[in-house]
Design a protein around this motif. Structure first.
Motif, short mmCIF file in Angstrom:
data_model
loop_
_atom_site.label_atom_id
_atom_site.label_comp_id
_atom_site.label_asym_id
_atom_site.label_seq_id
_atom_site.Cartn_x
_atom_site.Cartn_y
_atom_site.Cartn_z
N ALA A 446 1.14 -1.60 0.31
CA ALA A 446 0.30 0.06 0.18
C ALA A 446 0.80 1.37 -0.38
O ALA A 446 1.85 1.11 0.46
CB ALA A 446 -0.75 0.13 1.15
N VAL A 447 0.38 2.41 -0.31
CA VAL A 447 1.37 3.92 -0.08
C VAL A 447 -0.06 4.74 0.06
O VAL A 447 -0.87 4.32 0.28
CB VAL A 447 0.89 4.12 -1.85
N ASP A 448 1.14 4.93 1.33
CA ASP A 448 0.68 7.00 1.82
C ASP A 448 1.51 7.95 0.80
O ASP A 448 2.30 7.83 1.16
CB ASP A 448 0.75 6.69 3.18
N GLU A 449 0.52 9.42 1.46
CA GLU A 449 1.26 10.61 0.81
C GLU A 449 1.71 10.89 2.24
O GLU A 449 0.77 11.10 3.35
CB GLU A 449 0.21 11.12 0.09
N LEU A 450 3.42 11.07 2.85
CA LEU A 450 3.48 11.78 3.39
C LEU A 450 3.48 13.53 3.49
O LEU A 450 4.32 14.24 2.95
CB LEU A 450 4.43 11.48 4.40
N ASP A 451 2.60 14.30 4.17
CA ASP A 451 2.88 15.54 4.41
C ASP A 451 3.64 16.41 5.37
O ASP A 451 2.42 16.06 6.70
CB ASP A 451 2.27 16.22 3.16
N VAL A 452 3.88 17.21 5.83
CA VAL A 452 4.98 17.62 6.94
C VAL A 452 3.59 19.09 6.95
O VAL A 452 3.11 19.40 6.48
CB VAL A 452 5.98 18.71 6.61
N ARG A 453 2.91 19.18 8.40
CA ARG A 453 2.02 20.13 8.29
C ARG A 453 2.61 20.94 10.15
O ARG A 453 2.88 20.38 10.88
CB ARG A 453 0.70 19.39 8.85
N ARG A 454 2.53 22.43 9.68
CA ARG A 454 2.47 23.81 10.48
C ARG A 454 1.26 23.33 11.68
O ARG A 454 -0.43 23.58 10.62
CB ARG A 454 2.98 24.28 9.57
N LEU A 455 1.56 23.66 12.60
CA LEU A 455 0.33 23.76 13.37
C LEU A 455 -0.13 25.50 14.10
O LEU A 455 1.23 26.23 14.46
CB LEU A 455 0.40 23.19 14.87
N PRO A 456 -1.21 25.82 14.23
CA PRO A 456 -1.11 27.61 14.15
C PRO A 456 -0.69 27.39 16.10
O PRO A 456 -1.41 26.33 16.54
CB PRO A 456 -2.47 27.37 13.96
N VAL A 457 -1.04 28.16 15.51
CA VAL A 457 -0.60 28.52 17.92
C VAL A 457 -2.52 28.72 18.72
O VAL A 457 -3.14 29.22 18.09
CB VAL A 457 -0.16 30.25 18.47
N GLY A 458 -2.57 27.76 19.46
CA GLY A 458 -3.50 27.97 20.08
C GLY A 458 -3.47 27.25 21.37
O GLY A 458 -2.34 27.33 22.10
N GLU A 459 -4.59 26.64 22.24
CA GLU A 459 -4.47 25.58 23.15
C GLU A 459 -3.54 24.52 22.95
O GLU A 459 -3.22 24.57 24.18
CB GLU A 459 -6.61 25.44 22.98
N ALA A 460 -3.70 24.33 22.45
CA ALA A 460 -2.84 22.69 22.21
C ALA A 460 -1.54 23.52 21.79
O ALA A 460 -0.51 22.44 22.37
CB ALA A 460 -3.00 21.75 21.24
N ASN A 461 -1.16 24.66 21.20
CA ASN A 461 -0.09 24.71 20.69
C ASN A 461 0.55 26.31 21.40
O ASN A 461 1.03 26.88 20.09
CB ASN A 461 -0.26 24.85 19.51
N PRO A 462 0.47 26.04 22.76
CA PRO A 462 0.50 27.82 22.69
C PRO A 462 1.37 28.75 22.23
O PRO A 462 1.32 29.95 22.36
CB PRO A 462 0.20 27.91 23.97
N TYR A 463 2.50 27.68 22.20
CA TYR A 463 3.91 28.86 21.99
C TYR A 463 4.36 28.96 20.67
O TYR A 463 5.62 29.19 19.99
CB TYR A 463 5.25 28.13 22.73
N GLY A 464 3.37 28.16 19.83
CA GLY A 464 3.93 27.77 18.59
C GLY A 464 4.57 27.03 17.66
O GLY A 464 5.40 27.31 16.95
#
Length: 631
Positions: A446-464
């Protein structure tokens, strides 16, 4: 009957080629004007090869494309040299299905055809050239452009160059603005385009003449590579083993070098790996150059252009060469000595650490096995290099060198670089299609496409600072025509859902693309229809024995739509199935002044790297270096 081969995928022998020709003659398939455009091994199906065991019977079959150069009739033939039987004969409609590859005889014939044409001679004389013996007509594949009267005709288009004397390299002196369209069956020029009276560049470009290059430098000291204990690889016929790797060497007249049944530590990885096609589209839209698009495998047969390699020049070290046996235009065997080179190379540091707490300091050296060959197609030379590494990595690298195709330079051109006074080099691409018939720990992949994803600042990522990675499963062929995207670090993970590592993860490799531009021609263009494979960096299809080439069987003058667009039309499932990856890679070449008069090697390629295939670093047992120069 010929002596039996030892394996279903053994390369065709000279005796088998002779037997095939005799068989065709016996069944009245050959006339005095019939030529072999192609003669190759008809490989058994994947299932049949995997089920075969030493001692089992073999049915050695060939497939051939036969061209009658007097009538233009084309027949595709499949035959058994074991049973001495013709299995299939198919008439090819060249108007619909394209033409066979171009023959060496046809390249040679073009010189006589154009030089006998009074219009062509007049066009050359208008440019001040009267010694036709020094004119070098350059026959080039015609493509398919719906030009009136061309459909179904076997054509070449001919640009010309001139030499100042027989040993002068003519690429420095293009006779621009004029092109002849030649019908190879009628053996005549059917149309002459004389669009512009351009000056012929005068300066010579003889890179092999000390008068031009100057005396050779004397500052380089000898550099020798030795393996006093011999190489670490073993060769048994076509089978090679090296440091846990095992594979079979194949050689095809169209694809060139093929790796069969590639495995590591007795675990299958790739059933069949090859460069199944390459296309070289040019960017100049002028009346004499708009058609310049070459398929070096499908139109010119990469394998047939293989060089005989020279020790110390093409390969260094402890070398094992393999000869290639190919059929010529008459169906007779032709040997290319030293066509394939096998050797080891040191490749710097494999792993290293100097520990702060224990003060341990360990270094190990990387090594790779190199399997390579070179092909010369007209002005360009291509080296195809498969690399196998100690850590389980597989790489393919193409090295492009030779002489850039030239033109007269029009000032401020949008489509060419001036590389010498008045001499232009048109912009173009070199796009390759690697066909990877996967078998990663078995046929259900099987094949998966893997991409990096930047996460926005928020409750789970307070320091960005957070980023993660997304995985998208490609489940059907319609979803699996994909483009690379370096902005998100895109890679494609090939896994076996039925096999896991010690952490419970599916065993996997990742395909790392270089992510250079795919085909740049407009999506409505002729070349985009004919080289549709090159419009995407990845295609994934179900494995079928008759789906061999990404641009179809008869690429020469095919109107388009064959190959991968046809393969994916039925939109089969590719999730946990027997799959083939088709990876487009290559370079977009804006020639430099430094590329003239002979071009330093330019490189492109891709890598397959283990990602959970092993349970830990598989090179912990690589010993420390004991060479005298390492203290």
């Amino acid at each position: 009957m010929t002596a039996p081969a030892g394996h279903p995928l053994a390369r065709l022998s000279a005796a088998e080629i002779d037997s095939a020709r005799t068989l065709f003659q016996k069944h009245d398939l050959l006339t005095p004007t019939t030529r072999f455009a192609l003669l190759a091994l008809e490989e058994p199906t994947k299932d049949a090869v995997l089920a075969w065991r030493t001692g089992d019977p073999l049915d050695r079959r060939v497939r051939a494309t036969l061209l009658d150069v007097a009538t233009g009739q084309v027949r595709a033939v499949v035959a058994s040299v074991t049973r001495e039987e013709i299995d299939q004969v198919t008439e090819v409609d060249t108007a619909v299905d394209g033409q066979p590859p171009i023959l060496l005889d046809e390249f040679i014939a073009v010189d006589e055809i154009v030089k006998a044409d009074p219009e062509w001679r007049a066009a050359i004389e208008r440019r001040g050239i009267t010694d036709f013996d020094l004119v070098r007509p350059c026959p080039l594949s015609a493509g398919s452009y719906d030009i009136e009267g061309e459909r179904g005709r076997r054509l070449l288009r001919v640009l010309s160059f001139v030499a100042n004397r027989p040993e002068d390299h003519c690429w420095a002196h293009p006779i621009d603005g004029v092109v002849a369209y030649v019908d190879l069956i009628e053996k005549q020029v059917i149309q002459l385009i004389d669009s512009a009276l351009l000056p012929v560049p005068a300066e010579e470009g003889n890179y092999d003449d000390p008068v031009f290059t100057g005396p050779p430098r004397e500052s380089l000291k000898a550099l020798e590579i030795t393996q006093p204990d011999g190489p670490s690889f073993q060769v048994d016929g076509d089978e090679v083993t090296w440091e846990g790797w095992k594979f079979r060497i194949g050689f095809d007249p169209r694809e060139g070098l093929v790796l069969h049944q590639l495995s590591i530590q007795d675990r299958p990885l790739v059933y069949r790996a090859s460069i199944a096609e390459m296309v070289v589209p040019y960017a100049d839209p002028s009346p004499v150059r708009f058609w310049q698009n070459y398929f070096d495998a499908g139109e010119y047969l990469l394998g047939q252009q293989a060089n005989s390699l020279v020790l110390g020049c093409d390969c260094l070290g402890e070398i094992r060469y393999f000869d290639a046996v190919l059929a010529d235009g008459d169906g007779n065997p032709r040997e290319v000595s030293n066509a394939i080179c096998l050797h080891e190379e040191d490749f710097g540091v494999l792993w290293k650490h100097s520990d702060l707490f224990t003060e341990a300091a360990e270094t190990r050296r990387q090594r790779r096995l190199v399997i390579s060959y070179w092909a010369t197609v007209g002005n360009y030379d291509y080296g195809f290099f498969w690399y196998l590494y100690l850590d389980g990595t597989v790489e393919m690298e193409v090295k492009a060198t030779g002489v850039v195709f030239t033109s007269s330079y029009a000032q401020e051109s949008d489509y060419a670089t001036e590389i010498a006074p008045g001499l232009g080099a048109p912009y173009h691409q070199h796009l390759f299609s690697a066909r990877l018939d996967m078998m990663l720990d078995g046929v259900g992949n099987a094949v998966d496409e893997l991409d990096v994803r930047r996460l926005p600042v928020g409750e789970a990522n307070p320091y960005g600072n957070a980023f993660t990675r997304t995985a998208t499963r490609l489940t059907r062929e319609s979803e699996a025509a994909r483009s690379a995207d370096n902005s998100v670090g895109r890679v494609w993970r090939i896994s076996n859902p039925g096999r896991t590592n010690r952490l419970g993860q599916p065993v996997a490799y990742v395909l790392r693309p270089e992510g250079q531009p795919a085909l740049l021609a407009d999506e409505t263009s002729s070349i985009a229809r004919r080289a549709a494979f090159a419009t995407k960096h990845l295609w994934v299809t179900r494995q079928h024995a008759d789906e061999r080439y990404p641009a179809g069987e008869n690429v020469n003058q095919h109107p388009g739509g064959a190959g991968l667009p046809a393969f994916v039309a039925d939109d089969e499932s590719i999730d946990g199935e027997d799959i083939v990856l088709w990876h487009t890679f290559g370079s977009t070449h804006f020639p430099r002044v430094e590329d003239w008069p002979v071009m330093p090697v330019d490189r492109c390629g891709f890598a397959l790297r283990p990602a959970g295939f092993f349970d830990r670093n598989p090179t912990l047992d690589v010993p420390a270096t004991t060479a005298k120069h390492c203290h």
